[in-house]
Design a protein around this motif. Structure first.
Motif, PDB file in Angstrom:
ATOM      1  N   LYS A 153       0.951  -1.228  -0.088  1.00 30.76           N
ATOM      2  CA  LYS A 153       0.310  -0.209  -0.163  1.00 30.76           C
ATOM      3  C   LYS A 153       0.972   1.232  -0.238  1.00 30.76           C
ATOM      4  N   GLN A 154       2.235   0.830   0.626  1.00 31.82           N
ATOM      5  CA  GLN A 154       2.664   2.438   0.595  1.00 31.82           C
ATOM      6  C   GLN A 154       4.058   1.745  -0.615  1.00 31.82           C
ATOM      7  N   ALA A 155       3.557   1.316  -1.551  1.00 33.47           N
ATOM      8  CA  ALA A 155       4.589   1.365  -2.975  1.00 33.47           C
ATOM      9  C   ALA A 155       5.943   1.114  -2.609  1.00 33.47           C
ATOM     10  N   LEU A 156       6.081  -0.142  -1.434  1.00 37.58           N
ATOM     11  CA  LEU A 156       7.653  -1.033  -1.328  1.00 37.58           C
ATOM     12  C   LEU A 156       7.285  -1.953  -2.184  1.00 37.58           C
ATOM     13  N   LYS A 157       8.683  -2.203  -2.838  1.00 35.45           N
ATOM     14  CA  LYS A 157       8.782  -3.261  -3.352  1.00 35.45           C
ATOM     15  C   LYS A 157       8.910  -4.045  -2.409  1.00 35.45           C
ATOM     16  N   ILE A 158       8.679  -5.414  -2.902  1.00 35.27           N
ATOM     17  CA  ILE A 158       7.987  -7.520  -2.224  1.00 35.27           C
ATOM     18  C   ILE A 158       8.710  -8.070  -2.970  1.00 35.27           C
ATOM     19  N   VAL A 159       9.633  -8.608  -2.214  1.00 35.62           N
ATOM     20  CA  VAL A 159      10.530 -10.106  -3.395  1.00 35.62           C
ATOM     21  C   VAL A 159       9.632 -10.587  -2.600  1.00 35.62           C
ATOM     22  N   GLU A 160       9.243 -11.483  -4.403  1.00 32.77           N
ATOM     23  CA  GLU A 160       8.306 -12.454  -3.938  1.00 32.77           C
ATOM     24  C   GLU A 160       8.117 -13.754  -2.828  1.00 32.77           C
ATOM     25  N   THR A 161       7.102 -14.131  -2.895  1.00 32.69           N
ATOM     26  CA  THR A 161       7.594 -14.419  -1.247  1.00 32.69           C
ATOM     27  C   THR A 161       7.056 -16.107  -1.838  1.00 32.69           C
ATOM     28  N   ALA A 162       7.030 -17.762  -0.482  1.00 31.74           N
ATOM     29  CA  ALA A 162       7.390 -18.965  -1.036  1.00 31.74           C
ATOM     30  C   ALA A 162       7.844 -19.556  -0.055  1.00 31.74           C
ATOM     31  N   PRO A 163       6.907 -20.605   1.119  1.00 29.65           N
ATOM     32  CA  PRO A 163       7.561 -21.405   2.169  1.00 29.65           C
ATOM     33  C   PRO A 163       8.718 -21.802   1.343  1.00 29.65           C
ATOM     34  N   ALA A 164       9.049 -21.591   3.482  1.00 26.12           N
ATOM     35  CA  ALA A 164      10.592 -21.940   3.206  1.00 26.12           C
ATOM     36  C   ALA A 164      10.670 -22.985   4.188  1.00 26.12           C
ATOM     37  N   LEU A 165      11.679 -23.620   4.346  1.00 22.79           N
ATOM     38  CA  LEU A 165      11.662 -24.806   4.893  1.00 22.79           C
ATOM     39  C   LEU A 165      10.545 -25.589   4.727  1.00 22.79           C
ATOM     40  N   VAL A 166      10.423 -26.572   4.482  1.00 28.61           N
ATOM     41  CA  VAL A 166       9.066 -26.744   3.872  1.00 28.61           C
ATOM     42  C   VAL A 166       9.267 -28.281   3.368  1.00 28.61           C
ATOM     43  N   PRO A 167       8.610 -29.342   4.044  1.00 31.95           N
ATOM     44  CA  PRO A 167       8.293 -30.972   3.215  1.00 31.95           C
ATOM     45  C   PRO A 167       8.221 -29.998   1.898  1.00 31.95           C
ATOM     46  N   LEU A 168       8.700 -31.103   0.815  1.00 29.84           N
ATOM     47  CA  LEU A 168       8.253 -31.664  -0.364  1.00 29.84           C
ATOM     48  C   LEU A 168       7.238 -32.684  -1.002  1.00 29.84           C
ATOM     49  N   THR A 169       6.541 -32.521  -1.552  1.00 25.70           N
ATOM     50  CA  THR A 169       5.426 -33.638  -1.780  1.00 25.70           C
ATOM     51  C   THR A 169       5.250 -33.937  -3.541  1.00 25.70           C
ATOM     52  N   ILE A 170       5.244 -35.366  -3.591  1.00 25.51           N
ATOM     53  CA  ILE A 170       5.169 -36.187  -4.633  1.00 25.51           C
ATOM     54  C   ILE A 170       3.857 -36.536  -5.030  1.00 25.51           C
ATOM     55  N   THR A 171       3.300 -36.541  -6.493  1.00 22.89           N
ATOM     56  CA  THR A 171       2.057 -36.793  -6.783  1.00 22.89           C
ATOM     57  C   THR A 171       2.503 -37.228  -8.315  1.00 22.89           C
TER      58      THR A 171
END
Length: 396
Positions: free
Chosen positions: A183-201
């Motif tokens: 809202k304040q026009a600050l730059k945001i680096v794209e977020t994502a889960p980290a230190l997280v288990p990985l899934t297999i399908t």
């Protein structure tokens, strides 16, 4: 003006900031969304709280600007963290890989320490107070928050946003810093889960599911980095320390590689077995290194019923690739519900590295997990939280 500063979030960064401000004679008000402070501290390290790591350097952190954290780590060092806790009655004990835990206590003792020090310094922690907005004034800020179903406002010359990130919504995770920053026009680096288990399908899902509960020491990596720790097979994919570590460097669509026998070469071992006891079945040979269930599962890729002596050169090469270059293509991850931290956040270019003050909004600071600084598993994120809280306090 109710205090010298208002701190949004009474997590690790916010609490340390409040205590360090107290040492400097500054009064702060902490507004915490949860019913108690330090919610994520309490569940860290299985409730034991691995509050720093002896091996901490800037190399154990992920950021779009990898140099940003260096000043903070230099101003508040691992030695400073150790001394802080020791002087306040919590000596540390190293468990594994440099992780320090309270020697005679747990995470509850860590939270009690901070709340006691805040009380000693007269710092108010107002729990159940969810911040809705921060409005810059001609002098200072007005902070609007909701408590017990009612809206209220408080004002202060300075505001610290240490509201954490998106992981573990049930623990009160908040996207406030990101929403307000945008809202304040600050730059945001794209977020994502980290230190997280990985899934297999898909077609490989059942193969991993049959190994659920099996843990193996392995090297897990990609073209950027690798980690040697335990890998845990689950009914939905992969977990364990090594997988959590690599998840911070993994991107959807990429593969990762498992070396199931790090530090050794399976081929000379096979040749040695061929000479001494060539009649050994490959299945029995592999069970010296992995569990029986795991070796049986490898039958999908290897001729387990053949003797070591009967293996062709092509089959030996396949054994090598399976053991040392086991390729996995995760479908995704378990999301913020299971992630320990968030990757990305407020762009560090928006902050002064020596104070963590916002370049565009004087008197405003960002610290802790909401900033684009993500540490490895094992106490590194706490060290960043303490360091950023300390750094901000010096400028309040």
């Amino acid at each position: 003006m109710v205090a010298d500063a208002i701190i949004v979030g009474a997590g690790a960064c916010g609490l340390m900031c409040a205590v360090q401000a107290g040492y400097l004679g500054k009064k702060v008000l902490l507004l915490e969304k949860n019913k108690q402070p330090g919610a994520k501290i309490l569940i860290s390290g299985g409730g034991r709280c691995n509050y720093t790591n002896l091996f901490t350097t800037a190399e154990q952190f992920i950021s779009a600007n990898p140099h940003f954290i260096k000043y903070a780590l230099g101003r508040w060092t691992v030695e400073d963290t150790i001394s802080f806790f020791e002087l306040n009655g919590i000596p540390g004990a190293e468990k594994t890989l440099g992780q320090l835990f309270p020697a005679n206590g747990n995470a509850k003792d860590v939270v009690r320490l901070f709340t006691r020090l805040c009380a000693d310094f007269g710092q108010e922690i107002r729990c159940g107070a969810e911040v809705k907005d921060i409005r810059p004034l001609e002098q200072g800020f007005e902070v609007e928050y909701e408590k017990d179903g009612r809206l209220d406002t408080v004002s202060s010359p300075k505001v610290v946003i240490a509201s954490g990130g998106l992981p573990i919504p049930k623990m009160g995770a908040s996207d406030f810093a990101l929403r307000w920053g945008r809202k304040q026009a600050l730059k945001i680096v794209e977020t994502a889960p980290a230190l997280v288990p990985l899934t297999i399908t898909g077609k490989d899902e059942s193969w991993y599911a049959q190994l659920s509960g099996n843990s193996v020491f392995a090297s897990v990596g990609n073209e950027r980095i690798d980690f040697e720790e335990n890998v845990l097979f689950t009914h939905w994919g992969l977990s364990g320390p090594a997988v959590l570590q690599i998840s911070s460097y993994w991107r959807r669509g990429e593969t990762i590689s498992l070396n199931l026998l790090p530090g050794k070469d399976i081929v000379p071992l096979l040749e040695q077995e061929r000479k001494s006891n060539g009649g050994t079945l490959l299945a029995a040979f592999l069970q010296r290194f992995v569990t029986r269930r795991f070796s049986e599962a490898l039958g999908k890729f290897l001729p387990l019923s053949k003797t070591v002596a009967a293996l062709t050169k092509e089959e030996i090469n396949r054994v090598y690739d399976t053991i040392h270059r086991f390729t996995v293509k995760p479908a995704g991850d378990k999301g913020y519900d299971k992630a320990e931290v968030m990757r990305g956040g407020i762009d560090t270019n928006e902050l002064w590295p020596k104070t963590l003050a916002c370049r565009k909004i004087p008197g405003l600071y960002f610290g802790g997990e909401c900033v684009d600084v993500t540490g490895w598993l094992g106490g590194y994120n706490f060290q960043w939280a303490w360091a950023s809280g300390f750094l901000i306090a010096q400028d309040l």
